[in-house]
Design a protein around this motif. Sequence first.
Motif, PDB file in Angstrom:
ATOM      1  N   ILE A 147     -35.463  18.880  31.324  1.00 47.96           N
ATOM      2  CA  ILE A 147     -34.546  18.042  30.554  1.00 47.96           C
ATOM      3  C   ILE A 147     -34.479  18.542  29.108  1.00 47.96           C
ATOM      4  CG2 ILE A 147     -34.148  15.727  29.619  1.00 47.96           C
ATOM      5  CD1 ILE A 147     -33.512  15.857  32.547  1.00 47.96           C
ATOM      6  N   ARG A 148     -35.643  18.800  28.504  1.00 50.56           N
ATOM      7  CA  ARG A 148     -35.683  19.310  27.135  1.00 50.56           C
ATOM      8  C   ARG A 148     -34.947  20.641  27.017  1.00 50.56           C
ATOM      9  NH1 ARG A 148     -37.660  23.068  24.386  1.00 50.56           N
ATOM     10  NH2 ARG A 148     -38.697  23.939  26.216  1.00 50.56           N
ATOM     11  N   HIS A 149     -35.184  21.517  27.987  1.00 49.60           N
ATOM     12  CA  HIS A 149     -34.552  22.834  27.970  1.00 49.60           C
ATOM     13  C   HIS A 149     -33.026  22.729  28.013  1.00 49.60           C
ATOM     14  CE1 HIS A 149     -33.571  26.982  29.053  1.00 49.60           C
ATOM     15  NE2 HIS A 149     -32.906  26.501  30.097  1.00 49.60           N
ATOM     16  N   ASN A 150     -32.506  21.914  28.921  1.00 45.93           N
ATOM     17  CA  ASN A 150     -31.058  21.804  29.055  1.00 45.93           C
ATOM     18  C   ASN A 150     -30.426  21.110  27.856  1.00 45.93           C
ATOM     19  OD1 ASN A 150     -29.788  22.647  31.891  1.00 45.93           O
ATOM     20  ND2 ASN A 150     -31.910  22.012  32.228  1.00 45.93           N
ATOM     21  N   LYS A 151     -31.127  20.146  27.277  1.00 48.46           N
ATOM     22  CA  LYS A 151     -30.601  19.477  26.085  1.00 48.46           C
ATOM     23  C   LYS A 151     -30.525  20.453  24.914  1.00 48.46           C
ATOM     24  CE  LYS A 151     -32.296  15.409  25.061  1.00 48.46           C
ATOM     25  NZ  LYS A 151     -33.299  14.324  24.900  1.00 48.46           N
ATOM     26  N   GLU A 152     -31.553  21.293  24.760  1.00 44.71           N
ATOM     27  CA  GLU A 152     -31.584  22.231  23.640  1.00 44.71           C
ATOM     28  C   GLU A 152     -30.595  23.379  23.829  1.00 44.71           C
ATOM     29  OE1 GLU A 152     -35.574  23.524  23.107  1.00 44.71           O
ATOM     30  OE2 GLU A 152     -36.269  21.609  22.249  1.00 44.71           O
ATOM     31  N   LYS A 153     -30.464  23.848  25.071  1.00 39.62           N
ATOM     32  CA  LYS A 153     -29.612  25.019  25.309  1.00 39.62           C
ATOM     33  C   LYS A 153     -28.140  24.661  25.452  1.00 39.62           C
ATOM     34  CE  LYS A 153     -29.327  29.241  28.068  1.00 39.62           C
ATOM     35  NZ  LYS A 153     -29.969  30.067  29.113  1.00 39.62           N
ATOM     36  N   TYR A 154     -27.854  23.531  26.130  1.00 35.82           N
ATOM     37  CA  TYR A 154     -26.467  23.194  26.419  1.00 35.82           C
ATOM     38  C   TYR A 154     -26.003  21.892  25.769  1.00 35.82           C
ATOM     39  CZ  TYR A 154     -27.287  26.682  30.056  1.00 35.82           C
ATOM     40  OH  TYR A 154     -27.620  27.831  30.731  1.00 35.82           O
ATOM     41  N   GLY A 155     -26.957  21.107  25.278  1.00 31.38           N
ATOM     42  CA  GLY A 155     -26.605  19.839  24.672  1.00 31.38           C
ATOM     43  C   GLY A 155     -26.305  18.770  25.713  1.00 31.38           C
ATOM     44  N   LEU A 156     -25.822  17.625  25.245  1.00 31.32           N
ATOM     45  CA  LEU A 156     -25.454  16.505  26.110  1.00 31.32           C
ATOM     46  C   LEU A 156     -23.952  16.429  26.250  1.00 31.32           C
ATOM     47  CD1 LEU A 156     -27.940  13.817  24.708  1.00 31.32           C
ATOM     48  CD2 LEU A 156     -28.124  15.075  26.864  1.00 31.32           C
ATOM     49  N   PRO A 157     -23.434  15.870  27.349  1.00 27.37           N
ATOM     50  CA  PRO A 157     -24.160  15.266  28.474  1.00 27.37           C
ATOM     51  C   PRO A 157     -24.742  16.320  29.409  1.00 27.37           C
ATOM     52  CG  PRO A 157     -21.818  15.209  28.911  1.00 27.37           C
ATOM     53  CD  PRO A 157     -21.958  15.756  27.516  1.00 27.37           C
ATOM     54  N   LEU A 158     -25.664  15.877  30.232  1.00 26.20           N
ATOM     55  CA  LEU A 158     -26.238  16.747  31.243  1.00 26.20           C
ATOM     56  C   LEU A 158     -25.383  16.706  32.500  1.00 26.20           C
ATOM     57  CD1 LEU A 158     -30.031  15.768  31.010  1.00 26.20           C
ATOM     58  CD2 LEU A 158     -28.886  17.719  29.923  1.00 26.20           C
ATOM     59  N   PRO A 159     -25.271  17.822  33.220  1.00 30.04           N
ATOM     60  CA  PRO A 159     -24.572  17.775  34.510  1.00 30.04           C
ATOM     61  C   PRO A 159     -25.293  16.858  35.475  1.00 30.04           C
ATOM     62  CG  PRO A 159     -25.713  19.870  34.212  1.00 30.04           C
ATOM     63  CD  PRO A 159     -25.782  19.171  32.904  1.00 30.04           C
ATOM     64  N   ILE A 160     -24.560  16.292  36.400  1.00 30.16           N
ATOM     65  CA  ILE A 160     -25.113  15.254  37.266  1.00 30.16           C
ATOM     66  C   ILE A 160     -26.271  15.755  38.106  1.00 30.16           C
ATOM     67  CG2 ILE A 160     -23.444  15.687  39.144  1.00 30.16           C
ATOM     68  CD1 ILE A 160     -23.467  12.613  39.597  1.00 30.16           C
ATOM     69  N   TRP A 161     -26.264  17.026  38.495  1.00 32.64           N
ATOM     70  CA  TRP A 161     -27.345  17.522  39.348  1.00 32.64           C
ATOM     71  C   TRP A 161     -28.647  17.708  38.558  1.00 32.64           C
ATOM     72  CZ3 TRP A 161     -22.483  19.956  39.419  1.00 32.64           C
ATOM     73  CH2 TRP A 161     -22.294  20.974  38.494  1.00 32.64           C
ATOM     74  N   ILE A 162     -28.574  17.623  37.231  1.00 36.17           N
ATOM     75  CA  ILE A 162     -29.787  17.616  36.406  1.00 36.17           C
ATOM     76  C   ILE A 162     -30.130  16.184  35.999  1.00 36.17           C
ATOM     77  CG2 ILE A 162     -30.778  18.330  34.190  1.00 36.17           C
ATOM     78  CD1 ILE A 162     -29.179  20.910  34.426  1.00 36.17           C
ATOM     79  N   GLN A 180     -30.896   6.142  28.179  1.00 39.92           N
ATOM     80  CA  GLN A 180     -32.254   5.801  27.773  1.00 39.92           C
ATOM     81  C   GLN A 180     -33.276   6.585  28.577  1.00 39.92           C
ATOM     82  OE1 GLN A 180     -32.325   1.560  28.357  1.00 39.92           O
ATOM     83  NE2 GLN A 180     -31.234   1.103  26.447  1.00 39.92           N
ATOM     84  N   MET A 181     -33.009   6.748  29.876  1.00 36.95           N
ATOM     85  CA  MET A 181     -33.929   7.504  30.721  1.00 36.95           C
ATOM     86  C   MET A 181     -33.995   8.970  30.288  1.00 36.95           C
ATOM     87  SD  MET A 181     -33.119   6.030  34.514  1.00 36.95           S
ATOM     88  CE  MET A 181     -33.822   4.469  35.057  1.00 36.95           C
ATOM     89  N   ILE A 182     -32.846   9.529  29.975  1.00 36.54           N
ATOM     90  CA  ILE A 182     -32.806  10.933  29.538  1.00 36.54           C
ATOM     91  C   ILE A 182     -33.535  11.092  28.212  1.00 36.54           C
ATOM     92  CG2 ILE A 182     -31.267  12.760  28.710  1.00 36.54           C
ATOM     93  CD1 ILE A 182     -29.247  11.828  30.839  1.00 36.54           C
ATOM     94  N   ASN A 183     -33.315  10.161  27.282  1.00 35.86           N
ATOM     95  CA  ASN A 183     -33.952  10.255  25.965  1.00 35.86           C
ATOM     96  C   ASN A 183     -35.460  10.058  26.048  1.00 35.86           C
ATOM     97  OD1 ASN A 183     -31.548  10.742  24.581  1.00 35.86           O
ATOM     98  ND2 ASN A 183     -31.103   8.560  24.327  1.00 35.86           N
ATOM     99  N   ARG A 184     -35.930   9.258  27.005  1.00 38.39           N
ATOM    100  CA  ARG A 184     -37.369   9.013  27.145  1.00 38.39           C
ATOM    101  C   ARG A 184     -38.075  10.101  27.944  1.00 38.39           C
ATOM    102  NH1 ARG A 184     -35.987   3.461  28.530  1.00 38.39           N
ATOM    103  NH2 ARG A 184     -36.454   4.026  30.698  1.00 38.39           N
ATOM    104  N   SER A 185     -37.310  10.882  28.697  1.00 42.12           N
ATOM    105  CA  SER A 185     -37.910  11.857  29.608  1.00 42.12           C
ATOM    106  C   SER A 185     -38.699  12.934  28.859  1.00 42.12           C
ATOM    107  CB  SER A 185     -36.822  12.510  30.461  1.00 42.12           C
ATOM    108  OG  SER A 185     -37.378  13.517  31.283  1.00 42.12           O
TER     109      SER A 185
END
Length: 351
Positions: free
Chosen positions: A181-196, A171-176
């Motif tokens: 966050i937007r860049h990594n979701k668009e370029k690499y998709g989900l899930p995000l690596p933990i350091w992001i 929920q936090m990622i989707n609301r961010s």
Amino acid sequence: MTQSDGKNKQYNKPWLSYAEQLNILKSRGLIVTDDSKALEYLQRIGYYRLSGYWFPFRQRSELCCILPSNWTGKKLKNHRIGHIALDEFKPGSCFQNAVELYVFDKQLRLLVMDALERIEVAFRVDISHTLGRYGPFSYLEPERLFQDFAQAINQKTGITDHQVWLQKQAQMINRSKEEFIRHNKEKYGLPLPIWIACEVWDFGTLSTLYDGMSQQDQDEISSRYGISNGRVLASWLRSLNYLRNVCAHHSRLWNRNIVDQPKKPDKGEAPLFNQAWQPGQQHILARVFVLLCVIQHLLNTSNPNSSWWLRLKQLLQKFPDLAHIGLDLKGMGVIDGWEQWSWPQTPKDGQ
């Protein structure tokens, strides 16, 4: 014996103008030296917010048996012995004293939030770096975490605590709205690596995940802070999360009872305030000063050049003079001799 107040089935207290509110306070013995200023404070801050600060000014009854609100006259099962706050104020109680205590408390909350922000950022790095060595998505893997957290079904939710945590993080990622966050979701998709992903965590999210880490990983992080037992540090983070929520909601802090209390560290650890955990000082444990000491101990590692303790000391020395109504820093759990404490590092102004 007296019966404690319960919830009224029908709320019947009338609306009162600010002048009427002030007149009630005067009739109960609260000294008001400037009516216009007092009315301004009632209008700007509010009667019930200020009432938390003049509550300690109220007189107390003799020791009595306080009955539960639903008592029907049958055999007592739940009762306590104590003093009841009366409507009348102690002699010498002043409206301005309550305002001064309110201002002190506000400054204390701001100072605490400043420190908690630094600690939150540091622990995001600690947790993400420790788990990240197993892989960028290790936080998704139950086998990397404490068994009860990752595999035991919570009877209230029907899923594991780890799954509840993952839902909250999602929920936090989707609301961010953060660009990274937007860049990594668009370029690499989900899930995000933990350091992001860790950059969207709040204090509660990171403290819950730390609580669910393996003992080995907890101990590795806690050892950086001079605490050998990671479970002790987990309790500290839970307590600080409670403290953060109090501050974030602008609630009264200075004499609040700490519901989620920190565990005692091993002997020799955190020596400058270890006496606060000594037997017979439970009244200190329940107050905020212990958590202020926890904050400073963690800042010694995460921000060693900070002048936070110096600023805290300066604020505590400005505590309002309320000796005439029996109030002082001991209401915060402050320990005798704290002014002489010195920390290993020399603070630099402005940090």
